[in-house]
Design an enzyme around this catalytic site. Structure first.
Site, PDB file in Angstrom:
ATOM      1  N   GLU A 191       0.843  -1.205   0.000  1.00  0.00           N
ATOM      2  CA  GLU A 191       0.000   0.000   0.000  1.00  0.00           C
ATOM      3  C   GLU A 191       0.874   1.250   0.000  1.00  0.00           C
ATOM      4  O   GLU A 191       0.760   2.122   0.873  1.00  0.00           O
ATOM      5  CB  GLU A 191      -1.004  -0.024   1.173  1.00  0.00           C
ATOM      6  CG  GLU A 191      -1.960  -1.200   1.058  1.00  0.00           C
ATOM      7  CD  GLU A 191      -3.201  -1.142   1.938  1.00  0.00           C
ATOM      8  OE1 GLU A 191      -3.262  -0.289   2.838  1.00  0.00           O
ATOM      9  OE2 GLU A 191      -4.127  -1.948   1.697  1.00  0.00           O
ATOM     10  N   GLU A 313      -4.679  -8.973  -0.605  1.00  0.00           N
ATOM     11  CA  GLU A 313      -5.517  -8.766   0.589  1.00  0.00           C
ATOM     12  C   GLU A 313      -6.972  -8.680   0.149  1.00  0.00           C
ATOM     13  O   GLU A 313      -7.296  -7.864  -0.726  1.00  0.00           O
ATOM     14  CB  GLU A 313      -5.132  -7.478   1.330  1.00  0.00           C
ATOM     15  CG  GLU A 313      -3.793  -7.566   2.035  1.00  0.00           C
ATOM     16  CD  GLU A 313      -3.460  -6.326   2.865  1.00  0.00           C
ATOM     17  OE1 GLU A 313      -4.387  -5.662   3.382  1.00  0.00           O
ATOM     18  OE2 GLU A 313      -2.252  -6.025   2.973  1.00  0.00           O
TER      19      GLU A 313
HETATM   20  O1  AHR Z   1      -5.148  -6.309   6.797  1.00  0.00           O
HETATM   21  C1  AHR Z   1      -5.114  -5.134   7.531  1.00  0.00           C
HETATM   22  C2  AHR Z   1      -4.497  -3.970   6.780  1.00  0.00           C
HETATM   23  O2  AHR Z   1      -5.290  -3.640   5.679  1.00  0.00           O
HETATM   24  C3  AHR Z   1      -3.146  -4.217   6.160  1.00  0.00           C
HETATM   25  O3  AHR Z   1      -2.115  -4.069   7.078  1.00  0.00           O
HETATM   26  C4  AHR Z   1      -3.078  -3.161   5.108  1.00  0.00           C
HETATM   27  O4  AHR Z   1      -2.258  -3.529   4.032  1.00  0.00           O
HETATM   28  C5  AHR Z   1      -4.529  -2.959   4.715  1.00  0.00           C
HETATM   29  O5  AHR Z   1      -4.875  -1.633   4.704  1.00  0.00           O
END
Ligand code: AHR
Length: 531
Positions: A191, A313
């Site tokens: 991110e 994710e």
């Molecule tokens: O999964 C939780 C958080 O969500 C992670 O650390 C981040 O990459 C995303 O914003």
């Protein structure tokens, strides 16, 4: 008048009761293999994911194998986890790997500023993570620090893990590991538009090019380098990255959470009404057009589809359970979450021309986890059961399916797809079919028809014509106890770990040799195996 009423009533009944045809093209040629990594997992130094979740330490009274929770290891073996991402997430861009090697008692502590200010003692570091992966046959996915690290730091980490000889390898050997590990996936930042450094895409594209240059392939280890990608609908990020650095990457990531809002309350994991249930599933399936748009941009710059898209994710994100640390993202997991998982996996299975990995967030005790732990106890969530039921899709060949989804209408009048289907053939020749009925109150009749496959359910073989192949059908179903919303809101917890668990599914019968009639109960997920 009475007669007209009866005629209308039976017409309505007819529409409701008419079966939906699902055409399974089991003989379709040249279909992609669904990479096992679509069923990947994510772990982060966040809340109780690593500590209490995966790692309790060798001296713990909780039964463990070299410090890893035994019950969790056993549960994960059942899932055949293909790949595990670590150490974050946002944590990765503040993680300095040198803090997590050497004698555990000498490792420095740090404040985990992203996640509740918890003190991190670094007792779980590179060796502990890679040994865990090795023990379970999992492909490690290392997420490197770009935001607050340096090129040298990341380059040396790669050398420490994967080189046979040299200064870094000597240090590793001194810390107890002679042979290098195999490390395939390397994320260059996380991110980077946000917690990973608030960069603009043009700036990050150059950073990525620079960092990846010095992450070398040592002694036969071939890195698969992943650039930090967009979130949700940020198509510009994908465009700029593909244009500026597409040639230097093996993969580009994407994050998409089923989160109803990023400002204010995200809603409760356990308390929801029918509108909220359907809206959640609507948000989950919205990932399909999102994937399509990112893929189309990638196609523009990489028509050969050399660069993979990695959804590293995804999953549901609710308010934390009342009374728990807001920075620890501990949430419960109901049958609604299981539906999100199944709908998402069905979509991912159909996108593997470009999508090569998906890592649900996260493996234990954080967000939409597989497992919850408390002291000695462990609970398998409804989402765990979905991943277990779907594991045959890993490395299976995609089988196209045609159907028009029933529509379901939420109480406030919004329409959503009521049915989702996915199919694949595993190497042993078995055909696997996953069916999801999202409706809270209506069972669905389906007629699965096959190109030329003859099927029978166990004990029913005489109905099949002599010449055609005979196939045996078996099935599993996941749904909550009770009816309607109560069944969708069912969950497992300490003290009642088995409210939602898979059961044998037998509500199907063959017709005319190559049609399988299936009755899907409301709010249920069914997997069928045709052998
Ligand atoms: O999964 C939780 C958080 O969500 C992670 O650390 C981040 O990459 C995303 O914003």
């Amino acid at each position: 008048m009475k007669r007209i009423f009866l005629a209308l009533a039976s017409a309505a009944l007819c529409i409701c009761a008419s079966a939906q045809t699902v055409k399974i093209h089991e003989k379709a040629k040249d279909q992609p293999v669904i990479p096992a990594e679509i069923y990947g997992q994510f772990s982060e130094h966040l809340g109780r994911c690593i500590y209490d979740g995966i790692w309790v330490g060798k001296d713990s009274s909780i039964p463990n194998i070299n410090g890893y929770r035994k019950d969790l290891v056993e549960a994960l073996r059942e899932l055949k986890v293909p790949v595990l991402r670590w150490p974050g997430g946002c944590f990765a861009d503040e993680y300095h790997w040198r803090d997590g090697i050497g004698p555990q008692e000498k490792r420095p502590t740090m404040i985990n500023s992203n996640w509740g200010g918890t003190i991190e003692d670094n007792s779980f570091g590179t060796h502990e993570f890679l040994d865990f992966c090795e023990m379970l046959g999992i492909e490690p996915y290392i997420s490197g620090n770009v935001g607050s690290g340096s090129v040298e730091e990341l380059a040396k980490w790669v050398e420490y893990m994967t080189a046979k000889d040299g200064t870094m390898a000597d240090e590793r050997k001194a810390n107890g590991r002679q042979e290098p590990w195999k490390v395939k996936y390397l994320g260059v930042g996380n991110e980077s538009w946000g917690c990973g450094g608030c960069m603009r895409p043009e700036f990050y594209a150059d950073m990525y090019r620079r960092y990846q240059t010095y992450c070398r392939n040592f002694d036969g280890n071939r890195l698969f380098k992943v650039a930090s990608g967009a979130s949700d609908y940020d198509y510009d990020w994908t465009e700029v990255l593909m244009k500026g650095a597409g040639k230097n990457m093996d993969g580009l990531s994407l994050h998409y959470y089923t989160c109803m809002t990023w400002s204010g309350s995200k809603g409760s994991a356990l308390q929801f009404n029918a509108d909220e249930y359907y809206n959640t599933l609507g948000k989950a399936v919205e990932i399909e057009p999102v994937l399509r748009k990112h893929e189309a941009i990638m196609d523009k710059y990489d028509p050969e589809r050399r660069v993979a898209l990695l959804l590293d994710e995804w999953g549901t994100w609710w308010d934390v359970e009342p009374g728990t640390n807001p920075g620890h993202l501990y949430q419960q997991n109901t049958m609604r979450d299981a539906m999100v998982a199944a709908l998402s996996l069905n979509i991912f299975n159909a996108h593997t021309q470009r999508l090569k990995m998906a890592n649900i967030a996260q493996i234990v005790n954080v967000l939409q986890s597989m497992i919850l732990t408390k002291g000695n106890e462990i609970v398998l969530t409804p989402t765990y059961h979905v991943f277990r039921m779907y594991k045959a899709f890993q490395d299976a060949t995609f089988v196209p399916v045609d159907y028009s989804a029933f529509e379901v209408e939420s109480p406030s009048g919004r329409k959503y797809p009521g049915l989702s289907v996915s199919a694949a053939r595993s190497e042993d020749g078995a055909l696997h079919i996953a069916l999801v009925n999202t409706s809270l109150d209506s069972a669905r009749e389906l007629e699965l028809s096959f190109d030329d496959l003859a099927v029978y359910s166990a004990g029913n073989s005489r109905k099949v014509a002599k010449k055609v192949l005979v196939h045996k059908v078996s099935g599993e179903i996941l749904r909550g106890p009770g009816k309607g919303l109560a069944s969708a809101a069912a969950f497992n917890d300490f003290g009642h770990p088995d409210d939602v668990r898979p059961a044998a599914f037998t509500d199907f019968r063959t017709e005319k040799g190559n049609v399988l009639k299936v009755k899907l109960p409301a709010a249920s997920i069914v997997t069928l195996v045709i052998e």
